[in-house]
Design a protein around this motif. Structure first.
Motif, PDB file in Angstrom:
ATOM      1  N   GLU A 245       0.814  -1.214   0.000  1.00  0.00           N
ATOM      2  CA  GLU A 245       0.000   0.000   0.000  1.00  0.00           C
ATOM      3  C   GLU A 245       0.850   1.267   0.000  1.00  0.00           C
ATOM      4  O   GLU A 245       0.443   2.292  -0.550  1.00  0.00           O
ATOM      5  N   THR A 246       2.027   1.212   0.625  1.00  0.00           N
ATOM      6  CA  THR A 246       2.910   2.383   0.656  1.00  0.00           C
ATOM      7  C   THR A 246       4.318   1.986   0.249  1.00  0.00           C
ATOM      8  O   THR A 246       4.696   0.811   0.316  1.00  0.00           O
ATOM      9  N   ASP A 247       5.119   2.979  -0.144  1.00  0.00           N
ATOM     10  CA  ASP A 247       6.509   2.726  -0.504  1.00  0.00           C
ATOM     11  C   ASP A 247       7.289   2.172   0.682  1.00  0.00           C
ATOM     12  O   ASP A 247       8.125   1.273   0.526  1.00  0.00           O
ATOM     13  N   GLU A 248       7.015   2.723   1.854  1.00  0.00           N
ATOM     14  CA  GLU A 248       7.743   2.304   3.052  1.00  0.00           C
ATOM     15  C   GLU A 248       7.457   0.843   3.391  1.00  0.00           C
ATOM     16  O   GLU A 248       8.356   0.074   3.744  1.00  0.00           O
ATOM     17  N   GLU A 249       6.205   0.456   3.283  1.00  0.00           N
ATOM     18  CA  GLU A 249       5.847  -0.928   3.591  1.00  0.00           C
ATOM     19  C   GLU A 249       6.451  -1.886   2.570  1.00  0.00           C
ATOM     20  O   GLU A 249       6.927  -2.963   2.913  1.00  0.00           O
ATOM     21  N   ALA A 250       6.461  -1.470   1.301  1.00  0.00           N
ATOM     22  CA  ALA A 250       7.046  -2.315   0.253  1.00  0.00           C
ATOM     23  C   ALA A 250       8.537  -2.505   0.487  1.00  0.00           C
ATOM     24  O   ALA A 250       9.074  -3.604   0.286  1.00  0.00           O
TER      25      ALA A 250
END
Length: 371
Positions: A245-250
Motif C-alpha cells: 500500500e505504501t513505498d515504506e511498507e514495500a
C-alpha cells in the motif's frame, strides 16, 4: 502489457523440498486465480537456493489445479536430457495441459551442474549441446519419415514401423509445437540470438534496465540471420517486484524480508563469483562493493506503492524501447504468505490498469519484406 511469473524456484536452504514444492504450487494457484498470463519454472541440480531439479513434476500437478494460466519449464536444461526422451515427455505434457504448455529451454550456467553431468561449459559445450538437442527435438516432432541423426553429442533414430503396429507416435497437441522460450543473460547473448533466428520467445533475466536494452539487439541480429522480423510483443523481461500500500511498507517487506535475504545470501554472491555484478550497475564506474541489496532495490527493483511501481515500470519500458510482458521474479514468502499474495493482487488490480497503454508497436511491414 501482460504480467507473468518466473520462478527459479527459489527457497531458503532450510526449507524442506516438499515444503518448497507446495509453496510453488500454492503460488501458481494464486497466479491463475488473479489472471496472470503464464508461469515459467526453472531447473537446477546443485544449488540449495534453487532446489527443483524437475520442473515438469511441479507443472504436472499445477495443470490439474489451474484452468487458464499457461505453464512451462523455464527452462529444461537441454544438455542434461536425452533429446528423444525429452521430446516425448514434452509432447505428453502438452496434452496433459490441454495446450497450455510453453516449452522453455536453457543451456545451463552453473559450473557445479556442469561438473555433475560432466559437461564442459567453459568451452561452450553446453550451448552446442543445447542447439543440437533442440534440433533433434524439433525434427522428432516434425518429420513424418524415419531418420537417423548423427550429431556431435547424440545419435538418435526415428525408426520405421515395426511388426505393423510399433512406431513413434508422440507429438505435441499444439501444432507444430508449444511456444518455445529462451532466456538470456549476457551482452550479445547467443541464446537470445537463437531466439530471434528461430522466432522463439526471448526472455531477459533480471538485470539493470540499461544493460537489458542491448538484449533486443541480439534478438534482432538473430532475426536478420533467420530471415525473420522480431516483434517486441514477444519479449519478456524478468524483474524483482514487490507492491504494497505504501513505498515504506514495500521496502520493509522486500529488502527487509525474503527478497533481500535471497539476494544478499545467494544471488549477489553468485553473480560476483561469475564476474557478473556489472550487469546490475547503472554505470560502469560503480565499484562492485557498492552493488548491495539496497543498491539493487533502489536502482533495479520495482518496489513501492502501485503508483510508484507503475511509474518505475513505465520508465523501464521507455528505457529499453518496449516489450510485451513483465515476468515477476518469484520468491519464497512461506513465512508471510499474505504479503506475497497481496503484492501479486496489487500488481493485477492496481498496477496493470496504470500501464495498459504500454503496447509495443508492430514491426514495420517494409522491414519484414526486406528480410
Amino acid at each position: 502489457m501482460e504480467f507473468g511469473y518466473f520462478s527459479m524456484p527459489s527457497h531458503p536452504p532450510e526449507r524442506g523440498l516438499k515444503e518448497g514444492h507446495d509453496w510453488d504450487l500454492q503460488t501458481i494457484r494464486w497466479l491463475d486465480e488473479l489472471g496472470f498470463s503464464e508461469v515459467w519454472i526453472g531447473e537446477h541440480h546443485t544449488a540449495p537456493w534453487e532446489p527443483h531439479p524437475a520442473p515438469d513434476l511441479l507443472l504436472a500437478q499445477a495443470m490439474l489445479q489451474t484452468s487458464r494460466i499457461r505453464l512451462g519449464p523455464g527452462g529444461f536444461l537441454l544438455p542434461y536430457h536425452h533429446p528423444a526422451e525429452l521430446a516425448n515427455r514434452v509432447a505428453m505434457l502438452d496434452h496433459m495441459s490441454n495446450g497450455r504448455l510453453n516449452f522453455g529451454i536453457a543451456a545451463s550456467g552453473l559450473p557445479s551442474d556442469w561438473a555433475m553431468f560432466n559437461v564442459d561449459g567453459m568451452s561452450g559445450s553446453n550451448r552446442e549441446m543445447t542447439r543440437e538437442a533442440l534440433d533433434i527435438i524439433l525434427k522428432m516432432w516434425s518429420s513424418e519419415e524415419p531418420f537417423h541423426y548423427q550429431g556431435k553429442y547424440w545419435q538418435v533414430d526415428k525408426p520405421d514401423t515395426m511388426f505393423g503396429f510399433l512406431k513413434p507416435h508422440l507429438k505435441p497437441l499444439q501444432a507444430p509445437h508449444p511456444p518455445i522460450g529462451v532466456a538470456g543473460l549476457s551482452k550479445n547473448s547467443d541464446t537470445l540470438k537463437m531466439a530471434g533466428e528461430h522466432g522463439f520467445l526471448p526472455m531477459s533475466l533480471n538485470l539493470n534496465p540499461g544493460y537489458v536494452k542491448s538484449h533486443w539487439e541480439s534478438v534482432e541480429a538473430g532475426a536478420r540471420k533467420g530471415g525473420r522480423t522480431a516483434d517486441r510483443k514477444d519479449w519478456r523481461l524478468v524483474r524483482e517486484i514487490f507492491v504494497a500500500e505504501t513505498d515504506e511498507e514495500a521496502w520493509r517487506l522486500s529488502v527487509g524480508s525474503m527478497m533481500g535475504r535471497m539476494m544478499g545470501e545467494y544471488f549477489l554472491p553468485l553473480l560476483s563469483n561469475f564476474g557478473f555484478k556489472e550487469y546490475l550497475k547503472h554505470s560502469p564506474e560503480v565499484p562492485d562493493s557498492d552493488v548491495t541489496v539496497e543498491y539493487c532495490a533502489k536502482r533495479n527493483w520495482l518496489i513501492g506503492s502501485p503508483k510508484t511501481v507503475a511509474e518505475k515500470l513505465e520508465q523501464i519500458y521507455e528505457d529499453v524501447g518496449g516489450f510485451g510482458q513483465l515476468l515477476v521474479f518469484g520468491f519464497d514468502y512461506q513465512d508471510n504468505p499474505g504479503a506475497w499474495h497481496n503484492s501479486l493482487r496489487l500488481i493485477q488490480e492496481e498496477v496493470a490498469p496504470r500501464v495498459k497503454h504500454l503496447v509495443p508497436k508492430a514491426p514495420a511491414p517494409a522491414l519484414a519484406a526486406a528480410q
